[in-house]
Scaffold this active site. Sequence first.
Site, mmCIF file in Angstrom:
data_model
loop_
_atom_site.group_PDB
_atom_site.id
_atom_site.type_symbol
_atom_site.label_atom_id
_atom_site.label_comp_id
_atom_site.label_asym_id
_atom_site.label_seq_id
_atom_site.Cartn_x
_atom_site.Cartn_y
_atom_site.Cartn_z
ATOM 1 N N ASP A 53 0.895 -1.273 -0.039
ATOM 2 C CA ASP A 53 0.098 -0.070 0.062
ATOM 3 C C ASP A 53 0.842 1.409 -0.079
ATOM 4 O O ASP A 53 0.373 2.297 0.615
ATOM 5 C CB ASP A 53 -1.049 0.004 1.169
ATOM 6 C CG ASP A 53 -2.039 -0.951 0.948
ATOM 7 O OD1 ASP A 53 -1.991 -1.801 0.097
ATOM 8 O OD2 ASP A 53 -3.279 -0.519 1.790
ATOM 9 N N CYS A 92 -4.588 -5.340 -3.206
ATOM 10 C CA CYS A 92 -3.482 -6.059 -2.709
ATOM 11 C C CYS A 92 -3.479 -7.654 -3.386
ATOM 12 O O CYS A 92 -2.636 -7.881 -4.085
ATOM 13 C CB CYS A 92 -3.661 -6.483 -1.078
ATOM 14 S SG CYS A 92 -3.908 -4.708 -0.172
ATOM 15 N N HIS A 148 -1.274 -11.689 -0.401
ATOM 16 C CA HIS A 148 -2.354 -11.241 0.491
ATOM 17 C C HIS A 148 -2.695 -12.142 1.665
ATOM 18 O O HIS A 148 -2.703 -13.287 1.414
ATOM 19 C CB HIS A 148 -3.609 -11.045 -0.476
ATOM 20 C CG HIS A 148 -4.791 -10.138 0.018
ATOM 21 N ND1 HIS A 148 -4.695 -9.140 0.422
ATOM 22 C CD2 HIS A 148 -6.048 -10.637 0.522
ATOM 23 C CE1 HIS A 148 -5.754 -8.580 1.209
ATOM 24 N NE2 HIS A 148 -6.574 -9.905 1.157
HETATM 25 CA CA LIG Z 1 -1.669 -3.496 -0.788
#
Ligand SMILES: [Ca+2]
Length: 499
Positions: A53, A92, A148
């Site tokens: 992120d 993600c 993830h």
């Molecule tokens: Ca991410």
Amino acid sequence: MNQISHCTDRRGFLKLAATGAAAFVLPNCARGDQKSVSKQAGRQNVLFMAIDDLNDWIGCLGGHPDVKTPNLDRLAAKGVLFTNAHCSAPACNPSHASLMTGILPSNSGVYHNPNPWRKSPVLKDAVTIPQHFIAHGYSAVGGGKIYHGGFPDPPSWQDYFPSQQNNKPDDPMPPNRPINGIPNTAQFDWGPVDAPDEEMGDSQVASWCISQLRKKHDKPFFIGCGFFRPHLPWYVPKKYFDMYPADKVTLPNVNENDLDDVPPIGRQMAKPEGDHKKVIEHDQWRKAVQGYLASITFVDTCVGRVIDALDKSAYADNTIVILWSDHGWHLGEKLHWRKFSLWEEATHNVLMMIVPGLTKPGRRCPRPVTMLDIYPTLIELCNLAPKNELQGKSLVPLLKDPKADWDRPALTTHGLNNHSLRTERWRYIRYSDGTEELYDHDKDELEWTNLAADPKYADVKKQLAKWLPEINVPEISRTADKEEQPPKPRKRKTKQADM
Ligand SMILES: [Ca+2]
Ligand SMILES: [Ca+2]
């Protein structure tokens, strides 16, 4: 060194120039005559670092004037920084899955976070990057967030930290959540946590990675080191918050009418009545920006520890370092928060590579590249067997010459048949219903003015549209996504994982 002058940010330029110069003169001291087995075997090791992120708010990309990322900046200054790198999917799970398999979301049907990617008929038996390295005699171990959260992939690794099934070490949590006062906010929260760095999950991942770099390795290695912050929630030690007083942080430059020329599917992705409205109502914009910047500097510190350990190790001269983030992040631009869109804030991510004997310090590559290009690049650099099914293109020509010709735009896909194409000048978005956006980055780097309806640009759109995928398979099934659930209360000793 002259390529450094292309940096858009004066502060970044000064920082890069200083660290770049240092990188030139650093002697290979303290390594003595130690030679690793892997160097003798003729294959370079790979340190594969991921940051979740992280958008372009790092010093060397000039994305935010206040940010402090000395370690990412000095790492970038050692090799090639890709300044126009984009994710294959702005979320993600699909971003990580496509990067690790080299297959587009539009071919796999893995478009969203709740899609268990190994259930895709196309990815079920896909050979991931570390699996391919293992097949060529490497050891491959990992720690932290490389996949993830809900979908770790034990076949990818010979060992994992903290474990093959739980890839994320626990984080300390502040009491009395949510700190920001937004009701039902789940992980959309920020504030300092009263804990030392070493209690943070990412610090533990860094320590684990450092221990791997200190080991004697009998084989060439592939080490995956995945950091979770700046993923939500933005709970990091107070000292990082103190670096960015909320009343002084610079807010993103936002046009309140920006969505007026955006088609309905794009507006639906932005959801201006969702997060943005809540942030404004609770007067949290400055504190959110503070929390994101604090989280970035926290993770930058983790990166610094790892690269210092590599520099002091026996593997400093024969280890390829690649650092990537999985997508960008909106903090109010287009009245949108998080990723999950096809605009610059969500698609632009971080990519830097240092390849001993190949890359030169302080280089910046402006060509539009994607995370799908990483797999074929590593194959070429490490002389692994080619894999014809991979849909990216090796970046080796750009590592040698960052201004070499590059014919393809960067493709990002969000949901079934919604695509964005980015060249050095243009961004073209085509949604599933045929509606469009076109932005001219030469004049409009904030993507405020949609030119798609102007007949003057019909040919630009036509040329770009040739790169849209011809195959768009339906989304695969969904399961509950652990990472989007509200944090669970943590008992002090047991350290409950909050995914
Ligand atoms: Ca991410
Ligand atoms: Ca607009």
